[in-house]
Design an enzyme around this catalytic site. Structure first.
Site, PDB file in Angstrom:
ATOM      1  N   LYS A  38     -12.653 -11.298  55.442  1.00  0.00           N
ATOM      2  CA  LYS A  38     -13.386 -11.278  54.171  1.00  0.00           C
ATOM      3  C   LYS A  38     -12.505 -10.987  52.951  1.00  0.00           C
ATOM      4  CE  LYS A  38     -18.113 -10.627  55.655  1.00  0.00           C
ATOM      5  NZ  LYS A  38     -18.028 -10.198  57.068  1.00  0.00           N
ATOM      6  N   GLU A  43     -23.620  -7.541  47.986  1.00  0.00           N
ATOM      7  CA  GLU A  43     -24.360  -6.994  49.108  1.00  0.00           C
ATOM      8  C   GLU A  43     -23.385  -6.886  50.282  1.00  0.00           C
ATOM      9  OE1 GLU A  43     -24.325 -10.198  48.284  1.00  0.00           O
ATOM     10  OE2 GLU A  43     -23.404 -10.872  50.153  1.00  0.00           O
ATOM     11  N   SER A  79     -12.239 -13.053  63.837  1.00  0.00           N
ATOM     12  CA  SER A  79     -12.509 -12.788  62.420  1.00  0.00           C
ATOM     13  C   SER A  79     -12.261 -11.347  61.992  1.00  0.00           C
ATOM     14  CB  SER A  79     -13.939 -13.201  62.086  1.00  0.00           C
ATOM     15  OG  SER A  79     -14.862 -12.593  62.978  1.00  0.00           O
TER      16      SER A  79
HETATM   17  C1  LIG Z   1     -18.966 -10.656  58.037  1.00  0.00           C
HETATM   18  C2  LIG Z   1     -18.276 -10.976  59.260  1.00  0.00           C
HETATM   19  C3  LIG Z   1     -18.564 -12.154  59.972  1.00  0.00           C
HETATM   20  C4  LIG Z   1     -19.654 -13.085  59.595  1.00  0.00           C
HETATM   21  O1  LIG Z   1     -19.473 -13.723  58.365  1.00  0.00           O
HETATM   22  P1  LIG Z   1     -19.100 -15.245  58.248  1.00  0.00           P
HETATM   23  O2  LIG Z   1     -19.314 -15.539  56.823  1.00  0.00           O
HETATM   24  O3  LIG Z   1     -20.031 -16.001  59.153  1.00  0.00           O
HETATM   25  O4  LIG Z   1     -17.697 -15.392  58.669  1.00  0.00           O
HETATM   26  C5  LIG Z   1     -17.823 -12.419  61.096  1.00  0.00           C
HETATM   27  N1  LIG Z   1     -16.863 -11.579  61.525  1.00  0.00           N
HETATM   28  C6  LIG Z   1     -16.571 -10.451  60.872  1.00  0.00           C
HETATM   29  C7  LIG Z   1     -15.498  -9.570  61.411  1.00  0.00           C
HETATM   30  C8  LIG Z   1     -17.257 -10.103  59.730  1.00  0.00           C
HETATM   31  O5  LIG Z   1     -16.954  -8.982  59.089  1.00  0.00           O
END
Ligand SMILES: *Cc1c(COP(=O)(O)O)cnc(C)c1O
Length: 403
Positions: free
Chosen positions: A94, A116, A382
């Site tokens: 992010k 948010e 992610s």
């Molecule tokens: C917020 C988050 C997601 C989900 O958000 P996307 O916009 O679908 O990528 C996935 N993995 C992590 C570690 C997150 O913090």
């Protein structure tokens, strides 16, 4: 597809085929147009690009590595690789779009960032960006998530952000978005609303995707350098869809790479017990844009649930909605228990504790590896799982304690 793809999608009104757009009140429309125009102008300037590049390298620690999972591949088959966004500063992908959005806010002379957050990851990333640029930061968060994601709440406060608890409805991500929008509408001139995914009205789905494209650009190059070929399959979890768009965007033109978006199957695929928006939703409007949407009997955004707070959103990015219709990406689900099992597997076989969101993608990669033992699979990891450890231990315990 690719060369023209990014010029064609979205179109100038923010549509990805029938999805996206900006279904918002007139005051907000004017603000969004200003942001759109500024984004088109500023994001192409040499100054903006070189500043963002420098931030990514010296502050975020990019490029993040691509890593081959020896032990997991041995156990499950296939060749499983991770794009390590958990090693991006703040522990998730992010920050890639937060630094971009905050840099844009700085160029626009804004004083304050509003957003948010669900799992708290977006809030932490944005509070980090605000601290970096010397901007105020106000984060809206559902009370349920505040309890579940306590360490991230503390992190935001330490970083100097104000956390606003949201106590209506299900007290999770959707309500937090409503609340943040309201706060933004009170002073759109001095504040910048920073959406946490490829969702919301135009230009956000496009902007956030563009800022996340770095993940795919790096991963494609790194994977090729390591193996001399491209991955057969690319897997990412889909909440709003930003980490998935980030990695998929580099492979849209590669017919040999199959793309897989993994949605949260929750405890069951009955209404209210999952957040499998693309799999089970129907087109509708939420938070100012059109997308696949989980709806209640009145057609309003429906109740959602996932063990992963960052995935429980009833809408999904408009670009994913289009890619689903175009059959460019395969979407399916992983349930809570499968995600928890994968969480422990990858922790114990690779020494990588994943975010519960990312564990959905990992669990799906196991299925693909078992089904296609010769295939190479690139998973977008992610984020890291530190934020989830207390919750996982309390609710599920250690695997050996069950036996
Ligand atoms: C917020 C988050 C997601 C989900 O958000 P996307 O916009 O679908 O990528 C996935 N993995 C992590 C570690 C997150 O913090």
């Amino acid at each position: 597809m690719a060369n023209n793809y990014f010029k064609e999608y979205p179109n100038k009104d923010g549509f990805f085929k029938e999805y996206g757009g900006a279904f918002i009140p007139p005051v907000l429309e004017t603000e969004m147009e200003k942001i759109t125009d500024a984004y088109y102008a500023i994001s192409k300037s040499h100054k903006f690009i070189s500043e963002l590049r420098s931030i990514r390298k010296h502050y975020q620690g990019r490029p993040t590595p691509v890593y081959f999972c020896n032990r997991l591949s041995e156990k499950y088959g296939g060749r499983i690789y991770l794009k390590r966004e958990d090693l991006n500063h703040t522990g998730a992908h992010k920050l890639n779009h937060c630094m971009g959005e905050a840099l844009l806010a700085k160029y626009l002379g804004k004083k304050k960032l509003i957003a948010e957050t669900g799992a708290g990851q977006h809030g932490v990333a944005l509070a980090t960006a605000a601290a970096y640029f010397g901007l105020e930061c106000e984060i809206h968060m559902g009370e349920v998530d505040i309890i579940k994601e306590h360490p991230n709440v503390i992190r935001m406060k330490i970083l100097g952000a104000t956390v606003v608890p949201v106590s209506h409805g299900l007290k999770t991500l959707k309500e937090a978005v409503d609340s943040a929008f309201e706060a933004y509408l009170k002073d759109p001139l001095n504040t910048m609303y920073c959406i946490g995914s490829v969702v919301g009205p135009h230009p956000f789905p496009m902007m956030v995707r563009d800022f996340q494209r770095i993940v795919g650009i790096e991963a494609r190059e790194q994977f090729f350098e390591m193996t001399g070929e491209l991955p057969d399959k690319v897997v990412a979890c889909v909440g709003g869809g930003s980490n998935a768009m980030g990695i998929f965007s580099a492979f849209l033109d590669d017919a040999e790479c199959a793309l897989y978006g993994v949605e949260p199957g929750g405890t069951s695929l009955k209404y209210g017990e999952h957040a499998a928006t693309i799999t089970l939703g129907k087109p509708g409007i939420i938070h100012g844009f059109k997308c696949y949407l989980l709806q209640d009997e009145k057609g309003e955004p429906g109740a959602v649930y996932s063990v992963a707070s960052g995935l429980d959103y009833p809408g999904v990015g408009p670009e994913h909605s289009m890619l689903k219709d175009l059959k460019k990406v395969n979407y399916s689900t992983i349930n809570d228990q499968e995600a928890i099992d994968a969480f422990y597997e990858i922790s114990r076989l690779e020494g990588v504790i994943p975010a519960l969101e990312s564990a959905h993608a990992v669990a799906y990669a196991f299925k693909l590896a078992q089904e296609f033992p010769k295939t190479s699979i690139l998973v977008n990891l992610s984020g890291r799982g530190d934020k989830d450890i207390d919750f996982v231990i309390d609710k599920y315990g250690l695997p050996e304690d069950k036996k």
